[in-house]
Motif scaffolding. Structure first.
Motif, short mmCIF file in Angstrom:
data_model
loop_
_atom_site.label_atom_id
_atom_site.label_comp_id
_atom_site.label_asym_id
_atom_site.label_seq_id
_atom_site.Cartn_x
_atom_site.Cartn_y
_atom_site.Cartn_z
N ALA A 34 5.41 -9.91 -19.07
CA ALA A 34 5.27 -9.55 -20.77
C ALA A 34 4.03 -9.69 -21.08
O ALA A 34 4.39 -7.92 -21.91
N ALA A 62 11.57 -5.65 -22.79
CA ALA A 62 12.53 -5.99 -23.21
C ALA A 62 13.31 -5.42 -21.99
O ALA A 62 12.63 -4.39 -21.34
N LYS A 79 8.06 -0.75 -12.08
CA LYS A 79 6.27 -0.29 -12.04
C LYS A 79 6.00 0.26 -11.25
O LYS A 79 4.60 0.96 -11.32
N PHE A 94 3.62 -5.57 -9.28
CA PHE A 94 4.11 -3.41 -8.83
C PHE A 94 4.69 -4.34 -7.06
O PHE A 94 5.70 -3.43 -6.94
N ARG A 95 5.17 -5.50 -7.44
CA ARG A 95 5.18 -6.46 -6.07
C ARG A 95 7.15 -6.73 -6.17
O ARG A 95 8.28 -6.31 -4.64
N THR A 142 11.94 -10.93 -25.07
CA THR A 142 12.73 -11.66 -23.67
C THR A 142 12.15 -13.37 -23.90
O THR A 142 11.52 -13.28 -24.23
P1 ADP Z 1 7.41 -6.80 -11.13
O1 ADP Z 1 6.81 -7.70 -12.03
O2 ADP Z 1 6.30 -6.88 -10.15
O3 ADP Z 1 8.18 -5.30 -11.30
P2 ADP Z 1 8.87 -8.78 -11.91
O4 ADP Z 1 10.09 -10.13 -10.63
O5 ADP Z 1 8.04 -9.99 -11.67
O6 ADP Z 1 8.91 -7.72 -10.54
O7 ADP Z 1 10.31 -8.15 -12.64
C1 ADP Z 1 11.18 -6.83 -12.16
C2 ADP Z 1 11.46 -5.91 -13.32
O8 ADP Z 1 11.30 -7.34 -14.79
C3 ADP Z 1 9.99 -5.80 -13.87
O9 ADP Z 1 9.44 -4.44 -12.95
C4 ADP Z 1 10.65 -5.23 -15.58
O10 ADP Z 1 10.49 -4.28 -15.65
C5 ADP Z 1 11.33 -6.49 -15.96
N1 ADP Z 1 10.78 -7.22 -16.38
C6 ADP Z 1 10.53 -8.88 -15.97
N2 ADP Z 1 10.39 -8.97 -17.24
C7 ADP Z 1 10.30 -8.86 -17.56
C8 ADP Z 1 10.34 -8.67 -19.17
N3 ADP Z 1 9.42 -10.00 -19.68
N4 ADP Z 1 9.99 -7.81 -20.20
C9 ADP Z 1 10.40 -6.72 -19.49
N5 ADP Z 1 10.91 -6.53 -18.66
C10 ADP Z 1 10.61 -7.11 -17.48
#
Ligand code: ADP
Ligand code: MG
Length: 579
Positions: A34, A62, A79, A94-95, A142
């Motif tokens: 978030a 979002a 990211k 980033f993972r 979201t």
């Molecule tokens: P990371 O944060 O390491 O990229 P995540 O599995 O936590 O990996 O999330 C995957 C992707 O989903 C993020 O890179 C982002 O683009 C999107 N995402 C996740 N949660 C949100 C959110 N609350 N708002 C916007 N995009 C989100």
């Protein structure tokens, strides 16, 4: 058993184990997402300590309908795209692992709608199996719901601690992010009760107040320190506000809460000789540095980082804290009702002012000290050493233990022993650079010690010699003393040496720099005038003047106060002259 490639489901559960250890880990990952999505409002709902439900809603950028199925895939992230970027990370995530991991050990649903989209999209994952996304009406932002955490990993569930502990972990975590992001409005509901609520107005001291209470927030000392590559800001507690452990010492690097024992040590060292043994400060410190000087990819939950130059950070923390502390340690006061004196004016200096004006710290100190100091003979001294104690007019000695003096703001009672200890301590510590005078004994003295004590002395022979002891090994567990520090010349030589051993023994594993200061403190305790000693008025005056010129005159080297202040205001209240 032959080697086989693990089925996807098991592989993801193993991977999930690294990221999702407990409910608080889920909260952490969702919070970071978030924040990365630039949310201004974040609401978190937790039920059954996070095992029943964790729901996090945000009003961030979002996920588009097209991306949503990807968001829950492993190693899927928006990211990061090249390996080089891994060393320039400016986002918390980033993972690309969190949502996939959470989805494989819970029932996960995500509803997301970008500002441009006409409607939202909902996707559901249960134990790693995704269902077809469905359109749904939703506000921009979201909402992630995580239900029945670990329903398919009973072993993991059995490792969870009590609900109270798990809830506490969530509180601690959300508190940290709220501190790091005062411009975001956070609300945390645990079992339908508000656990934390912040305003999002960007005032960090206000966030400190909502977590630790208004009184603590008022007392915390602001730290602002900046050099070329490294900025340290935040709050540390004054010496009067301590904890019995290090759990309220928090560090953040580029907006990310981190654990780092050596930074904690750096901070604690800054309080050295100002806190009682076994007491620890509170701190919320933010380190800002170029992302390429810190590697965040060393830990699956990103809780630890690696600095390119650890010493640089270590020193910066120590320096920043020490400076803030010396400038603000207030005299112990007897507080009357609504006693407000001595509290520095927090609001007076805007952060802009601090950034652009290199003299701001001095200005701050001066404002503080002019309230205390009527005249000063040493205009070119750094202001904090001057501001540390007001100029005092000696009145006399009471109970052969305390000096009474008048200051610009009332009455001061000074503990002659504690004050003398502080004076001797600073004198010895500064003499160390040249050579501490030693008095050669007319007749050398031999002492025998226990094996343990003898070991300790042997380890510290060099420091002891630097401090003016002339001590050598003299057979098994025996030492010969040929000289002792002049300061201790009125003591029996073997008693002087033994007194130091006691101090080593109390200590588990003191740090090198600390050992020396501890020994010096010990020496000073032995050498200082005692309670019950008559001091001539000349001696009393000298003691006061010496104390005034100390860097940290308000505490003895063991952390006890050297003085108590009775303000005119308090006296007037006590005598019924004021309401
Ligand atoms: P990371 O944060 O390491 O990229 P995540 O599995 O936590 O990996 O999330 C995957 C992707 O989903 C993020 O890179 C982002 O683009 C999107 N995402 C996740 N949660 C949100 C959110 N609350 N708002 C916007 N995009 C989100
Ligand atoms: Mg993430």
């Amino acid at each position: 058993m032959p080697i086989q490639i693990l089925p996807d489901e098991i592989a993801s559960q193993i991977a999930a184990g690294e990221v999702v250890e407990r409910p608080a880990s889920v909260v952490k990952e969702l919070l970071e997402n978030a924040i990365d999505a630039e949310a201004k409002h974040i609401n978190i709902i937790v039920k059954e300590a996070g095992k029943g439900l964790i729901e996090l809603s945000d009003d961030g950028t979002a996920i588009s309908a097209q991306d949503l199925p990807l968001a829950i895939a492993r190693h899927a992230t928006s990211k990061l795209s090249t390996a080089e970027e891994l060393f320039q990370i400016e986002t918390l995530g980033f993972r690309g692992e969190a949502l996939a991991s959470i989805g494989s050990v819970s029932r996960l649903s995500i509803i997301s709608r970008t500002r441009e989209a006409n409607s939202g999209l909902k996707i559901v994952v249960e134990g790693g199996h995704a269902k077809t996304p469905q359109p749904i009406g939703a506000p921009a932002g979201t909402v992630v719901r995580v239900e029945d955490l670990f329903f398919n990993v009973p072993a993991r569930k059995s490792f969870l601690r009590t609900d109270r502990t798990e809830r506490r972990q969530i509180d601690i975590l959300v508190n940290r992010y709220a501190l790091a992001y005062p411009e975001i409005r956070f609300q945390l509901l645990q079992e339908e009760r508000i656990s934390l609520q912040t305003s999002g107005k960007g005032d960090r001291r206000e966030v400190v107040a909502s977590i630790y209470g208004v009184e603590t927030a008022k007392n915390m000392i602001e730290v602002v320190s900046e050099d070329e590559n490294l900025q340290v800001t935040g709050f540390i507690s004054p010496t009067t506000l301590t904890r019995s452990n290090r759990s309220e010492i928090h560090f953040f690097v580029n907006g990310r809460p981190i654990q780092d024992a050596s930074l904690t040590t750096a901070l604690v060292q800054a309080y050295h000789t100002m806190l009682m043994v076994g007491r620890y400060p509170m701190a919320v410190l933010f380190i800002k540095m170029p992302p390429n000087l810190v590697d965040v990819n060393v830990h699956p939950t990103k809780a630890e980082v690696r600095f390119r130059d650890r010493n640089l950070v270590f020193r910066a923390i120590g320096r920043a804290a020490r400076k803030a502390l010396l400038a603000h340690t207030p005299v112990s006061s007897i507080h009357g009702p609504n006693h407000v004196r001595w509290s520095p004016n927090w609001g007076a200096y805007s952060s802009d002012h601090k950034k652009t004006d290199p003299t701001w710290e001095m200005a701050n100190d001066l404002e503080y000290s002019t309230a205390l100091t009527t005249t000063s003979g040493e205009q070119n001294q750094p202001s904090f050493s001057k501001g540390a104690v007001p100029l005092l007019r000696l009145i006399g000695q009471v109970a052969l233990t305390y000096l009474i003096a008048e200051g610009p703001d009332g009455l001061y009672l000074i503990d002659q022993h504690a004050a003398h200890e502080r004076v001797l301590f600073e004198r010895l510590m500064s003499q160390k650079e040249s050579e501490i005078p030693s008095q050669t004994l007319l007749e050398p003295v031999t002492v025998e010690m226990s094996i343990a004590s003898a070991r300790l002395i042997e380890d510290q022979l060099k420091i002891l010699n630097d401090l003016g002891f002339r001590v050598d090994n003299f057979g098994t567990n025996m030492f010969i003393i040929r000289g002792i520090p002049t300061l201790l010349s009125n003591m029996e030589p073997s008693a002087a040496l033994m007194a130091l051993v006691e101090d080593f023994e109390e200590d588990e594993t003191p740090l090198k720099g600390e050992i020396e200061a501890k020994i010096v403190a010990r020496i000073c305790k032995k050498a200082a005038v005692k309670a019950g000693m008559v001091l001539s008025s000349e001696e009393q005056k000298v003691l006061l003047t010496d104390l005034e010129s100390c860097q940290a005159p308000r505490t003895c080297p063991h952390g006890r106060p050297t003085m108590i202040h009775l303000s005119v205001e308090l006296l007037e209240k006590q005598f019924g002259r004021r309401g």
